[in-house]
Write an enzyme that holds these catalytic residues in place. Structure first.
Site, PDB file in Angstrom:
ATOM      1  N   CYS A   1       0.866  -1.160   0.000  1.00 16.24           N
ATOM      2  CA  CYS A   1       0.000   0.000   0.000  1.00 16.24           C
ATOM      3  C   CYS A   1       0.912   1.222   0.000  1.00 16.24           C
ATOM      4  O   CYS A   1       2.120   1.098   0.114  1.00 16.24           O
ATOM      5  CB  CYS A   1      -0.905  -0.021   1.224  1.00 16.24           C
ATOM      6  SG  CYS A   1      -2.446   0.830   0.923  1.00 16.24           S
TER       7      CYS A   1
ATOM      8  N   CYS B   1      -4.083  -1.025  -2.452  1.00 17.12           N
ATOM      9  CA  CYS B   1      -4.591   0.326  -2.683  1.00 17.12           C
ATOM     10  C   CYS B   1      -4.316   0.699  -4.131  1.00 17.12           C
ATOM     11  O   CYS B   1      -3.339   0.247  -4.724  1.00 17.12           O
ATOM     12  CB  CYS B   1      -4.011   1.330  -1.704  1.00 17.12           C
ATOM     13  SG  CYS B   1      -2.308   1.780  -1.937  1.00 17.12           S
TER      14      CYS B   1
ATOM     15  N   CYS C   1       6.843  -0.454  -9.144  1.00 12.55           N
ATOM     16  CA  CYS C   1       7.347  -1.221  -8.011  1.00 12.55           C
ATOM     17  C   CYS C   1       8.808  -1.600  -8.233  1.00 12.55           C
ATOM     18  O   CYS C   1       9.267  -1.679  -9.371  1.00 12.55           O
ATOM     19  CB  CYS C   1       6.548  -2.517  -7.843  1.00 12.55           C
ATOM     20  SG  CYS C   1       4.830  -2.262  -7.393  1.00 12.55           S
TER      21      CYS C   1
END
Length: 170
Positions: A12, A88, A96
């Protein structure tokens, strides 16, 4: 990949509520079959007190829960991840880090209970809704025959789980 000893990372942005709830619940419900972790792209540095209260009320261990950066899981020596779930929408849209071991990823978006304003009762209900959605999805994960599914089928099933329990969202 077998269900015994799968490492799961819940991501998140702030790592203070949803990802923490998911980490704690999977570690409790997974009964050693899974090792769950959580992290944030921009961690807030502390776990939301409503998240801790809810977990404790449900007799889920909160020892060791902390808000941390996802960088910890991209470093050498970090646990090899089998699954990475974004919980989220903000984290799902971010770039990422590259995770060692090519884990299977899926988006399990849940509305942010920490963003809800109002009375403490209203805020507690928002945390309960998020926890209910996450626990439903985690229970579906726990019932998957992980060791019997090939990677593509497993990824599809995990993506489908990401839509489970969100029917009530407007």
């Amino acid at each position: 990949m077998t269900a015994a000893g799968c490492n799961v990372l819940f991501l998140c942005t702030g790592n203070s509520a949803r990802s923490i709830l998911a980490e704690a619940y999977l570690n409790a419900a997974g009964k050693g079959r899974f090792a769950a972790y959580s992290a944030g792209s921009h961690p807030g540095g502390k776990v939301n007190p409503f998240a801790l209260e809810l977990l404790q009320k449900n007799r889920i261990d909160t020892a060791g829960l902390r808000s941390k950066s996802w960088d910890e899981f991209a470093r050498p020596g970090a646990p090899a991840l089998d699954f990475v779930f974004t919980v989220c929408d903000n984290a799902a849209g971010e770039v990422c880090p590259l995770w060692p071991g090519q884990p299977i990823s899926a988006h399990w978006g849940v509305q942010d209970p920490a963003a809800v304003e109002g009375t403490e009762d209203v805020r507690r209900k928002a945390f309960l809704r998020a926890f209910s959605e996450l626990s439903t999805r985690i229970n579906l994960l726990l019932n998957l025959p992980i060791d019997k599914l090939d990677r593509l089928v497993l990824k599809k099933k995990l993506q489908d789980i990401g839509r489970a329990g969100s029917e009530s969202k407007g």
